[in-house]
Design a protein around this motif. Structure first.
Motif, PDB file in Angstrom:
ATOM      1  N   ALA A  66      20.545   8.349  64.176  1.00 51.90           N
ATOM      2  CA  ALA A  66      21.781   8.469  63.387  1.00 51.90           C
ATOM      3  C   ALA A  66      22.697   9.540  63.974  1.00 51.90           C
ATOM      4  O   ALA A  66      23.915   9.346  64.069  1.00 51.90           O
ATOM      5  CB  ALA A  66      21.436   8.790  61.934  1.00 51.90           C
ATOM      6  N   ALA A  67      22.126  10.681  64.376  1.00 52.24           N
ATOM      7  CA  ALA A  67      22.931  11.748  64.974  1.00 52.24           C
ATOM      8  C   ALA A  67      23.539  11.299  66.292  1.00 52.24           C
ATOM      9  O   ALA A  67      24.702  11.598  66.596  1.00 52.24           O
ATOM     10  CB  ALA A  67      22.065  12.990  65.186  1.00 52.24           C
ATOM     11  N   GLN A 101      16.515   9.884  62.129  1.00 52.79           N
ATOM     12  CA  GLN A 101      17.538  10.920  62.042  1.00 52.79           C
ATOM     13  C   GLN A 101      18.154  11.190  63.414  1.00 52.79           C
ATOM     14  O   GLN A 101      19.367  11.387  63.530  1.00 52.79           O
ATOM     15  CB  GLN A 101      16.920  12.206  61.478  1.00 52.79           C
ATOM     16  N   GLN A 106      30.344   7.639  68.345  1.00 44.68           N
ATOM     17  CA  GLN A 106      31.601   7.294  67.683  1.00 44.68           C
ATOM     18  C   GLN A 106      32.665   8.362  67.923  1.00 44.68           C
ATOM     19  O   GLN A 106      33.841   8.055  68.186  1.00 44.68           O
ATOM     20  CB  GLN A 106      31.362   7.104  66.176  1.00 44.68           C
ATOM     21  N   LEU A 107      32.274   9.633  67.841  1.00 43.70           N
ATOM     22  CA  LEU A 107      33.224  10.717  68.094  1.00 43.70           C
ATOM     23  C   LEU A 107      33.729  10.687  69.532  1.00 43.70           C
ATOM     24  O   LEU A 107      34.916  10.912  69.807  1.00 43.70           O
ATOM     25  CB  LEU A 107      32.566  12.068  67.785  1.00 43.70           C
ATOM     26  N   ASN A 131      24.259   8.190  67.135  1.00 45.69           N
ATOM     27  CA  ASN A 131      25.314   7.224  66.816  1.00 45.69           C
ATOM     28  C   ASN A 131      26.614   7.932  66.443  1.00 45.69           C
ATOM     29  O   ASN A 131      27.712   7.501  66.831  1.00 45.69           O
ATOM     30  CB  ASN A 131      24.873   6.311  65.677  1.00 45.69           C
ATOM     31  N   LEU A 132      26.501   9.002  65.682  1.00 43.52           N
ATOM     32  CA  LEU A 132      27.686   9.765  65.298  1.00 43.52           C
ATOM     33  C   LEU A 132      28.371  10.361  66.532  1.00 43.52           C
ATOM     34  O   LEU A 132      29.594  10.316  66.654  1.00 43.52           O
ATOM     35  CB  LEU A 132      27.290  10.874  64.326  1.00 43.52           C
ATOM     36  N   GLU A 133      27.585  10.894  67.462  1.00 49.29           N
ATOM     37  CA  GLU A 133      28.153  11.443  68.693  1.00 49.29           C
ATOM     38  C   GLU A 133      28.869  10.372  69.496  1.00 49.29           C
ATOM     39  O   GLU A 133      29.932  10.618  70.079  1.00 49.29           O
ATOM     40  CB  GLU A 133      27.050  12.081  69.536  1.00 49.29           C
ATOM     41  N   PRO A 164      21.190   4.187  71.169  1.00 52.56           N
ATOM     42  CA  PRO A 164      21.977   5.393  70.878  1.00 52.56           C
ATOM     43  C   PRO A 164      21.409   6.657  71.529  1.00 52.56           C
ATOM     44  O   PRO A 164      22.151   7.592  71.820  1.00 52.56           O
ATOM     45  CB  PRO A 164      21.904   5.488  69.347  1.00 52.56           C
ATOM     46  N   LYS A 215      33.987   8.060  71.448  1.00 48.86           N
ATOM     47  CA  LYS A 215      34.910   6.928  71.619  1.00 48.86           C
ATOM     48  C   LYS A 215      36.298   7.262  71.091  1.00 48.86           C
ATOM     49  O   LYS A 215      37.308   6.877  71.689  1.00 48.86           O
ATOM     50  CB  LYS A 215      34.348   5.695  70.907  1.00 48.86           C
TER      51      LYS A 215
END
Length: 611
Positions: free
Chosen positions: A449-450, A446, A456-457, A452-454, A362, A459
């Motif tokens: 995780a941040a 952390q 997903q957004l 990974n969120l980026e 990630p 995509k």
């Protein structure tokens, strides 16, 4: 009358005696010596023998060296004439006319030359470092050399480094000032199979054909040993006077090569295909040796009785994930082994035997280098400019990550200086160092995780805006008419992770662009996701990088070139329908035809040559 008759008799007798001098001399000369005079050593072996004896004389061992050479010469002479009769009165000229086994002489010459090479390597390994080990500190630019630097190999106990040139040359330099010792030319070597001894005095390298190796004295630049029986070096064992090597041919496998005796024996480590070794405390030649199946702690002890070497496996740790790139890093005071296993990092605690894995995918982390006992430097693509690399520092003890400061958000392409601490930065100039300034640190989990969120957004946004490739009107207008178009196609990266139940993780495929004045358009195609790593040490003009693939790939090192996805097609065989479709896709963007296509199922490294 009587006086004249006696004079004639005396002359005849003298002639008879003189004609028999050679025969008389032959009776006084040992057979082995006469055979050697009749069939002397090959010129290169004779020269090596002479230099070896001279070197032994300087170090006080001339008598022992001469004695061993004489014994080997006796074996050579007698072994190669065992099928013929050598009489007491046969002179060297008589022997030369006999049917001596020429193949036997060549083999014996090779054996003598190899033994001399082993002795020279063993002696060099015991010398002090060619340049004392010095701390590198902040980044320092190296001088310019005849060839563009594309790689580096360092030594564990000296400041000597080998710089790999774009044209195949190897330049030995002193770090950090870059003063050159020697440049070795005339041979091309496998960039992934070059080793420098701990004291920086010996280089052993595999020829680019993969079928032979050569050893060089770094200080003089002289070739000291060449062999087509061995393929690569796994470990130096200076105190034992030995090497751990891989053999090729019918006797392939890993062996312990005793340089003093010239004998090799099977290596006893319980590891499939050992490929790397790291010196660890606890003994003069104690090593961590790793391969496909795990890591072994090995002791190597020279036995006084017969000069043999005993290799003992002290401990073995299986690894759940393979080492996918480079040599592992020994950290935390020698208690923790950290290694790259794409897309993340594996680790092994040598004290407890515990192991683990951190998925760095990630964070898009790559190009790791150790910069301290607890810290690894790595790069990640700059958001919105994947061809630029931002630096990050991972603290493996506290498990935090921090940004590297003062590089204008572009650390560039870096290489580790393993087995020593430090890194090399490549760009318009080449520099080396071991210290960087970092910003505020963040907990690693952390940060992951941040990231990974980026992802997903991104995509979700991509799914809303994705469109098919442009029509013919989208032809690239900035590509020069003389641009060279080269295409590389793979099904997958050799280091990628994908398959049933494994998900899909992109692995690296390195593309080295050789210097040229002709502009270049690169076409990169794959089925599985790939991290295309472009290395352009000569700063060749890349007009565009066209990416095609069923799964999304990323491109690193494109410089200022436009990176454009042109479709979902892929090809790795030139005589396939897929390749014809790929050519058609490329033709929608550039009018120039593809000059060269390189393809393979599992890709690892490619080189784009000059036009």
């Amino acid at each position: 009358m009587i006086h004249a008759r006696w004079k004639a008799i005396v002359i005849a007798a003298l002639a008879l005696v003189l004609s028999g001098c050679d025969k008389l001399s032959a009776t006084l000369t040992p057979a082995a010596e006469r055979i050697t005079k009749a069939f002397p050593l090959a010129d290169d072996v004779a020269l090596a023998t002479s230099r070896f004896i001279e070197s032994a004389a300087r170090e006080g061992g001339q008598a022992a060296a001469k004695d061993r050479i004489e014994r080997m010469m006796q074996v050579r002479a007698l072994a190669c004439t065992s099928a013929i009769s050598i009489g007491r009165f046969d002179s060297p000229e008589d022997i030369r006319r006999k049917p001596v086994d020429a193949d036997c002489l060549r083999k014996q010459d090779a054996d003598i030359g190899e033994w001399i090479g082993f002795q020279r390597i063993a002696a060099l390994l015991l010398k002090p470092p060619l340049a004392p080990l010095a701390e590198l500190g902040a980044l320092r630019t190296l001088p310019s050399y005849e060839e563009t630097t594309i790689g580096i190999i360092t030594s564990a106990q000296s400041s000597v480094a080998l710089l790999q040139g774009s044209q195949g040359g190897i330049t030995a330099v002193r770090l950090p000032d870059g003063k050159a010792f020697q440049t070795i030319r005339g041979m091309r070597f496998n960039q992934n199979a070059i080793a420098l001894s701990p004291n920086g005095r010996v280089m052993i390298a595999q020829a680019d054909t993969g079928r032979s190796i050569k050893a060089y004295d770094i200080e003089s630049g002289a070739l000291v040993w060449s062999s087509d029986q061995y393929r690569s070096l796994v470990s130096w064992l200076p105190e034992s006077g030995a090497l751990v090597m891989t053999r090729g041919g019918t006797e392939s496998g890993t062996v312990l090569l005793n340089l003093v005796t010239g004998k090799s024996t099977p290596y006893t480590a319980a590891i499939r295909s050992p490929s790397w070794a790291i010196a660890v405390p606890g003994g003069p030649d104690r090593r961590l040796v790793g391969g496909d199946s795990g890591v072994a702690l090995m002791d190597h002890i020279k036995e006084a009785a017969d000069g043999g070497i005993l290799a003992t496996q002290v401990q073995f740790w299986p690894t759940t994930r393979p080492v996918s790139s480079g040599r592992p890093f020994l950290m935390n005071n020698g208690t923790k082994l950290v290694y790259v296993s794409y897309p993340g990092l594996g680790w092994l605690d040598l004290a407890t035997g515990q192991s683990g894995y951190v998925d760095m995918g990630p964070l898009r982390a790559g190009n790791y280098a150790q910069i301290s006992d607890t810290a690894l430097l790595y790069t990640t693509p700059k958001p919105g400019a994947s061809y630029q690399g931002e630096g990050r520092v991972l603290d493996v003890e506290r498990m935090t990550v921090a940004p590297v400061l003062n590089y204008e958000h572009n650390l560039g392409s870096i290489l580790p200086l393993s087995p020593r601490v430090g890194f090399m930065r490549r760009g318009n100039f080449v520099s080396v160092g071991s210290k960087v300034e970092v910003g505020e640190s963040t907990d690693l989990q952390q940060a992951i995780a941040a990231a990974n969120l980026e992802v997903q957004l991104a995509k979700l946004q991509q799914a809303q805006t994705r469109q098919e490739g442009p029509g013919p009107a989208a032809m690239l207008t900035h590509v020069p008419p003389n641009a060279q178009v080269d295409a590389i196609g793979v099904y997958e990266s050799k280091a990628g992770v994908h398959g049933a139940g494994a998900g899909r993780t992109a692995g690296p495929v390195r593309v080295t662009v050789m210097p040229s004045s002709t502009p270049l358009v690169l076409v990169l195609a794959s089925y599985e996701p790939v991290r295309w790593m472009i290395e352009n040490p000569g700063n060749r003009k890349i007009s565009a990088v066209l990416v095609s693939g069923y799964h999304d790939s990323t491109v690193f090192g494109a410089g200022g070139a436009q990176v454009l996805k042109i479709g979902a097609g892929y090809a790795y065989k030139i005589d396939s329908p897929e390749y014809r479709e790929l050519k058609a896709s490329v033709a929608r963007y550039v009018s120039n035809p593809i000059r060269i296509f390189q393809g393979t199922y599992s890709g690892q490294t490619f080189t784009v040559t000059a036009s």
